[in-house]
Structure formats: structure tokens, C-alpha cells
Design a protein around this motif. Structure first.
Motif, PDB file in Angstrom:
ATOM      1  N   GLN A  72      19.040   0.971  11.358  1.00 51.61           N
ATOM      2  CA  GLN A  72      19.087   1.535  12.709  1.00 51.61           C
ATOM      3  C   GLN A  72      17.699   1.503  13.340  1.00 51.61           C
ATOM      4  O   GLN A  72      17.548   1.215  14.532  1.00 51.61           O
ATOM      5  CB  GLN A  72      19.615   2.965  12.665  1.00 51.61           C
ATOM      6  CG  GLN A  72      21.060   3.098  12.238  1.00 51.61           C
ATOM      7  CD  GLN A  72      21.546   4.529  12.297  1.00 51.61           C
ATOM      8  OE1 GLN A  72      21.618   5.132  13.368  1.00 51.61           O
ATOM      9  NE2 GLN A  72      21.874   5.095  11.135  1.00 51.61           N
ATOM     10  N   TYR A  73      16.668   1.791  12.538  1.00 53.94           N
ATOM     11  CA  TYR A  73      15.295   1.752  13.058  1.00 53.94           C
ATOM     12  C   TYR A  73      14.903   0.333  13.446  1.00 53.94           C
ATOM     13  O   TYR A  73      14.209   0.121  14.448  1.00 53.94           O
ATOM     14  CB  TYR A  73      14.306   2.291  12.012  1.00 53.94           C
ATOM     15  CG  TYR A  73      14.552   3.710  11.558  1.00 53.94           C
ATOM     16  CD1 TYR A  73      15.322   4.605  12.312  1.00 53.94           C
ATOM     17  CD2 TYR A  73      14.017   4.174  10.361  1.00 53.94           C
ATOM     18  CE1 TYR A  73      15.547   5.897  11.888  1.00 53.94           C
ATOM     19  CE2 TYR A  73      14.226   5.476   9.929  1.00 53.94           C
ATOM     20  CZ  TYR A  73      14.998   6.333  10.688  1.00 53.94           C
ATOM     21  OH  TYR A  73      15.220   7.610  10.253  1.00 53.94           O
ATOM     22  N   HIS A  74      15.341  -0.660  12.641  1.00 53.45           N
ATOM     23  CA  HIS A  74      15.096  -2.064  13.017  1.00 53.45           C
ATOM     24  C   HIS A  74      15.697  -2.349  14.398  1.00 53.45           C
ATOM     25  O   HIS A  74      15.050  -2.980  15.250  1.00 53.45           O
ATOM     26  CB  HIS A  74      15.733  -3.013  11.997  1.00 53.45           C
ATOM     27  CG  HIS A  74      14.909  -3.279  10.787  1.00 53.45           C
ATOM     28  ND1 HIS A  74      13.585  -3.674  10.840  1.00 53.45           N
ATOM     29  CD2 HIS A  74      15.225  -3.225   9.457  1.00 53.45           C
ATOM     30  CE1 HIS A  74      13.123  -3.861   9.616  1.00 53.45           C
ATOM     31  NE2 HIS A  74      14.098  -3.582   8.764  1.00 53.45           N
ATOM     32  N   ALA A  75      16.927  -1.911  14.601  1.00 53.73           N
ATOM     33  CA  ALA A  75      17.611  -2.161  15.878  1.00 53.73           C
ATOM     34  C   ALA A  75      16.851  -1.523  17.033  1.00 53.73           C
ATOM     35  O   ALA A  75      16.658  -2.146  18.094  1.00 53.73           O
ATOM     36  CB  ALA A  75      19.042  -1.620  15.815  1.00 53.73           C
ATOM     37  N   LEU A  76      16.386  -0.300  16.849  1.00 53.43           N
ATOM     38  CA  LEU A  76      15.643   0.390  17.904  1.00 53.43           C
ATOM     39  C   LEU A  76      14.302  -0.292  18.173  1.00 53.43           C
ATOM     40  O   LEU A  76      13.872  -0.400  19.329  1.00 53.43           O
ATOM     41  CB  LEU A  76      15.421   1.852  17.513  1.00 53.43           C
ATOM     42  CG  LEU A  76      16.681   2.744  17.538  1.00 53.43           C
ATOM     43  CD1 LEU A  76      16.398   4.078  16.857  1.00 53.43           C
ATOM     44  CD2 LEU A  76      17.150   2.970  18.975  1.00 53.43           C
ATOM     45  N   SER A  77      13.643  -0.765  17.125  1.00 55.56           N
ATOM     46  CA  SER A  77      12.362  -1.457  17.313  1.00 55.56           C
ATOM     47  C   SER A  77      12.554  -2.781  18.047  1.00 55.56           C
ATOM     48  O   SER A  77      11.761  -3.135  18.930  1.00 55.56           O
ATOM     49  CB  SER A  77      11.694  -1.706  15.954  1.00 55.56           C
ATOM     50  OG  SER A  77      11.311  -0.496  15.348  1.00 55.56           O
ATOM     51  N   LEU A  78      13.585  -3.519  17.692  1.00 52.14           N
ATOM     52  CA  LEU A  78      13.874  -4.769  18.389  1.00 52.14           C
ATOM     53  C   LEU A  78      14.179  -4.509  19.862  1.00 52.14           C
ATOM     54  O   LEU A  78      13.690  -5.219  20.752  1.00 52.14           O
ATOM     55  CB  LEU A  78      15.053  -5.472  17.721  1.00 52.14           C
ATOM     56  CG  LEU A  78      14.769  -6.118  16.362  1.00 52.14           C
ATOM     57  CD1 LEU A  78      16.072  -6.374  15.601  1.00 52.14           C
ATOM     58  CD2 LEU A  78      13.997  -7.424  16.543  1.00 52.14           C
TER      59      LEU A  78
END
Length: 488
Positions: A72-78
Motif C-alpha cells: 500500500q505504501y508503494h502505491a501511495l509513493s508512486l
């Protein structure tokens, strides 16, 4: 392009099924897959890329999205860097509200397929892998062109090979985020010599090399991937996002009061209630002035979070709490404890029965499932965290401790290889080897509680002063350069 990808998949699967029905061996029946894939990839390499695809990224979990915070953090960073993100996985638990409210993130749910439920166990498992492969490939090929596909491993079977194939079809860079080894988790229940475990290990090693980029959670795992599997990876330590921080006392009261409606251990005892006051077991609100204070003689709040799996032996904590109960019975100057164990998982019912059989007087145990927004608030309200994660491979680190440290919450953690990359003994917490050592640590940390001059407060102050790096800064430093390399 998505419709063309789906058509290719449909034709390929149809050819394989026809071959099997015609009596061909499996190897010959699979020949169309290789032929169609070669033609399709060759055609894709000759086709100009759609510029809009350069800002598309897929984040994939063959598991519960709500219980996959790192992805989920990857998605938010992207999203924060302008990418349109497609988040793919099981919708068992609600993802974090920030993900749900992000206009750049679309969630595509996939089903947790069971496969054929009759016949030998290995046949049932193989059918599950086949069904998951078809579903996953279909979903990925239905997507618009992607610049990157991020895959969580484990589970890697069958997702690594399927995602690699899909990434070749759509011309995406394939990124594996190694959280652990899937085969080592299987070995906990099946044994290292089981045929499925051996196949899973070969599979991860063979197909893991096909990725374009690799991320991993520790330096120990990075060295292991390079040494044993010839896979080069970048260490991306888990770091807490900004939602993990110390919880102000008035927010603590709101949380405890809300939890008290469902969980009795958070409720105030009747004899302590007074007019014009709203009480919980830990806090009291003066309804006239709005002031919130801590309850005198309150219990210590101990918290542990778990997925209730084989790599966490909660009998260690329960035995330590039994010892702690005896310490109080022996007139030691110690507070009572409310131990909160959060999470869901296959062994929860097993341990719940053991917990219910205990006859504690000074220790209460509560096993709630918290909403994503409440979990960091509870961590930020606790006095001590306990981690029983031992790692099936010995190469990953418990994300729960990362979150606890983000809330400046000291930790007692059970020892295993590479834990010292996160927990510094006698600096931000304590490391123990067994239940006896843990019970002594609890006794020492909670002596004369709450003691502002004690070790518990010392560890908390060390965490406050450490200037911990947060997820966004960590991601920008370690992952963003991979994108620039690709663009260059």
C-alpha cells in the motif's frame, strides 16, 4: 491493447486445452504457449510505446491488500510521484483510508481461488496454482500498458512467472519486492524435504532472476540473494509512514472509550466512576473542563500484533505473563497488565482457546481486530510492544516493530538472525531468547510503574531523539533512482 492481450490469453489457453483433450502430453500441449508468447513479445518490441503508459504502474499482491501495508505504501509513493496506480489483490481486509481516497489509485480485486477440493493434496495444490495463474494472467493482460509492475514475494508461486510473462507482453519493468522466501514459510508446516517445498524453492530461484529490479527488506537478505541465487537487490528497509506517531492523551481517551464499548478490559471499574467524569481503564475526561488525565494506578498497556502463523510462537508470551502474574502474587511492586494482541490468521482460534483457559487476576488479554486507522493510535498509546516474529528464513524483519518505533514505543523482541539491523539491545528495546528472559524483562521494565526515570522511558526518549527516517524519504532515496535509470 488490453483487449488484444486478453484475446491472446484466451486463444493460448484454448489451444492448450484442445491439445490436452486431443491426447497430447502436457509438454506438447504447452507448446502453443511458447510459440504465441514469442510472437507476441516480438511484436510488442517492434511497437512504439504509448507515452501515457510511462505514468502507469501496477502494484500486485497475491494476498490480502489490507494486510499488505508495504505494498500500500508503494502505491501511495508512486501516486505521489504522478503515477496512475492499479493495486491488485484480495479484498479481505479494508485497505488504509489514504489508499481508498487517492484519485490516482484504482483497486482491482482478485478472488482467492481454492482449486479442486478432491483428490490427493498435491493434486489439489497444483489445481489451485493453475487456476490462480489463469486468473492472474487474465487480470494483468486486461490492464492498459504499464511502465512498472511491482510484485510482493511471498507468495511467489505462481505470481512470479505469471507477472514476468505479463510484463513482457505489456513492455513493463518487472520489480520484485522480496519480503521473505515463500519456500521457507511452506517449510514451517510441510518440512524442508517436502516435494512442494523443493519445487517452490527451485521456482523462486529460477524465475526470480527474470525480474528487472529487486527490492528486499534487509541487508542480510540482499547478501543472501546475491550469494545463493545471483540476484542483485536494493535494500529498502521498512520505515513507518507519518501516521505512526505518539498519540496525544485526549485522542487516547477517545480511542479507549470507543474500544470499551466492545472490549470490557478497556472499561473503567464501577467503583472509580464519578459524576461529571467519563472514564476508561486508562484515562478520565472531565466533561466540564474537557481535560483528560491518566487514571492513577492504571494498568500497563502491552501490545503485540501478529498474523497468527507458525513463525510466531505465542506460548512464549503467555508463559511470560504467567510468570508475571506470580511476581504480583509474591507482592512484587508491579502494575496489572492489559495485553492487547491484534491481527487475524490461521492460528488465532487455537491460541484464543488457550488464552480463555487462563485464570489470571492481574493480567487481562484482549485480541481485537482493529481498523487500519485505529492501529497506529493504539501503538502510540501503549507502554511496551512485544514481538514474537522469528522469520522462517532468518532474513526479514518484523514490520510491526518498525511501526512501534514510529510511535516511539519501546519493544521486547525475540532473538533471531539479523534482528540487530532493527532492534538495538538496551538502546531502543530489549532482545530475549525465551519466556523466562521475557518475564524478567517485563518485571524490570514495569517496576515502580510509571517511573519517568526508568529504562522504559529511557528507551522511549532514545527513539524520540533518533530522528527516524520515514517511508517517503526512504522510498525516494532507494526506489526513485531505479526509475531514473530506466528512463535514461
Amino acid at each position: 491493447m488490453a483487449d488484444a492481450n486478453a484475446a491472446v490469453l484466451l486463444v493460448t489457453v484454448s489451444l492448450v486445452l484442445l491439445g490436452l483433450l486431443a491426447g497430447l502430453s502436457l509438454s506438447w500441449a504447452l507448446l502453443p504457449v511458447a510459440v504465441v508468447a514469442f510472437i507476441f513479445v516480438l511484436a510488442r518490441s517492434l511497437k512504439a510505446r504509448d507515452e501515457s503508459a510511462l505514468l502507469n504502474a501496477c502494484v500486485l499482491v497475491l494476498g490480502d491488500l489490507g494486510r499488505s501495508p508495504r505494498m500500500q505504501y508503494h502505491a501511495l509513493s508512486l501516486s505521489r510521484h504522478g503515477y496512475n496506480v492499479t493495486l491488485v489483490g484480495f479484498l479481505g481486509t479494508k485497505p488504509h483510508q489514504d489508499v481508498l481516497e487517492d484519485d490516482r489509485i484504482d483497486i482491482i480485486p482478485i478472488s482467492e481461488l481454492k482449486g479442486i477440493q478432491v483428490g490427493p493434496k498435491i493434486f489439489r495444490y497444483a489445481s489451485k496454482v493453475v487456476f490462480q495463474s489463469i486468473q492472474l494472467l487474465y487480470v494483468l493482460l486486461k490492464l492498459e500498458d504499464q511502465a512498472y509492475i511491482f510484485l510482493q514475494n511471498p507468495p511467489g508461486l505462481p505470481s512470479i512467472a505469471v507477472t514476468w510473462l505479463a510484463s513482457r507482453f505489456c513492455g513493463a519493468q518487472f520489480v520484485i519486492d522480496w519480503h521473505n522466501y515463500g519456500y521457507s514459510i511452506m517449510a514451517l508446516s510441510l518440512g524442508e524435504k517436502h516435494p512442494i517445498v523443493k519445487v517452490a524453492k527451485w521456482y523462486e530461484k529460477f524465475f526470480g532472476r527474470f525480474s528487472d529490479h529487486n527490492l528486499c527488506v534487509t541487508n542480510a537478505m540482499r547478501h543472501d540473494l546475491q550469494k545463493n541465487w545471483n540476484i542483485r537487490a536494493t535494500t529498502l528497509y521498512d520505515k513507518p509512514p507519518s501516521i505512526f506517531r505518539e498519540t496525544p492523551l485526549h485522542i487516547q481517551h477517545e480511542l479507549f472509550f470507543r474500544l470499551a464499548s466492545a472490549y470490557p478490559p478497556f472499561r473503567a471499574s464501577d467503583e472509580n466512576s464519578r459524576q461529571n467524569e467519563e472514564q476508561t481503564a486508562f484515562t478520565v475526561l472531565n466533561t466540564k473542563t474537557g481535560e483528560v488525565t491518566s487514571v492513577a494506578g492504571r494498568p500497563a498497556l502491552l501490545i503485540s500484533s501478529t498474523s497468527w502463523t507458525e513463525d510466531e510462537d505465542f506460548s512464549v508470551l503467555l508463559k511470560a505473563l504467567e510468570d508475571y502474574e506470580r511476581f504480583i502474587e509474591a507482592k512484587e511492586s508491579l502494575p496489572s497488565i492489559l495485553c492487547v494482541i491484534t491481527g487475524k490468521g490461521p492460528l488465532k482460534d487455537h491460541y484464543k482457546k488457550i488464552i480463555d483457559s487462563k485464570n489470571f487476576k492481574h493480567v487481562k488479554i484482549c485480541t481485537p481486530w482493529l481498523e487500519a486507522e485505529d492501529y497506529p493510535l493504539l501503538l502510540g498509546s501503549a507502554d511496551l510492544g512485544v514481538c514474537l516474529h522469528t522469520s522462517s528464513s532468518g532474513l526479514d524483519l518484523p514490520m510491526k516493530v518498525v511501526d512501534m518505533f514510529g510511535c516511539c514505543l519501546p519493544v521486547c523482541a525475540i532473538d533471531f538472525q539479523c534482528l540487530d539491523e532493527l532492534v538495538k539491545h538496551e538502546e531502543n528495546g530489549l532482545i530475549f531468547k525465551d519466556s523466562s528472559e521475557l518475564s524478567q524483562q517485563l518485571k524490570m521494565l514495569f517496576s515502580d510503574f510509571p517511573n519517568e526515570q526508568g529504562k522504559l522511558n529511557l528507551f522511549r526518549n532514545n527513539l524520540r531523539e533518533s530522528g527516524q527516517q520515514r517511508w517517503d524519504e526512504n522510498w525516494d532515496h532507494n526506489v526513485l533512482p531505479l526509475f531514473k535509470e530506466h528512463c535514461d
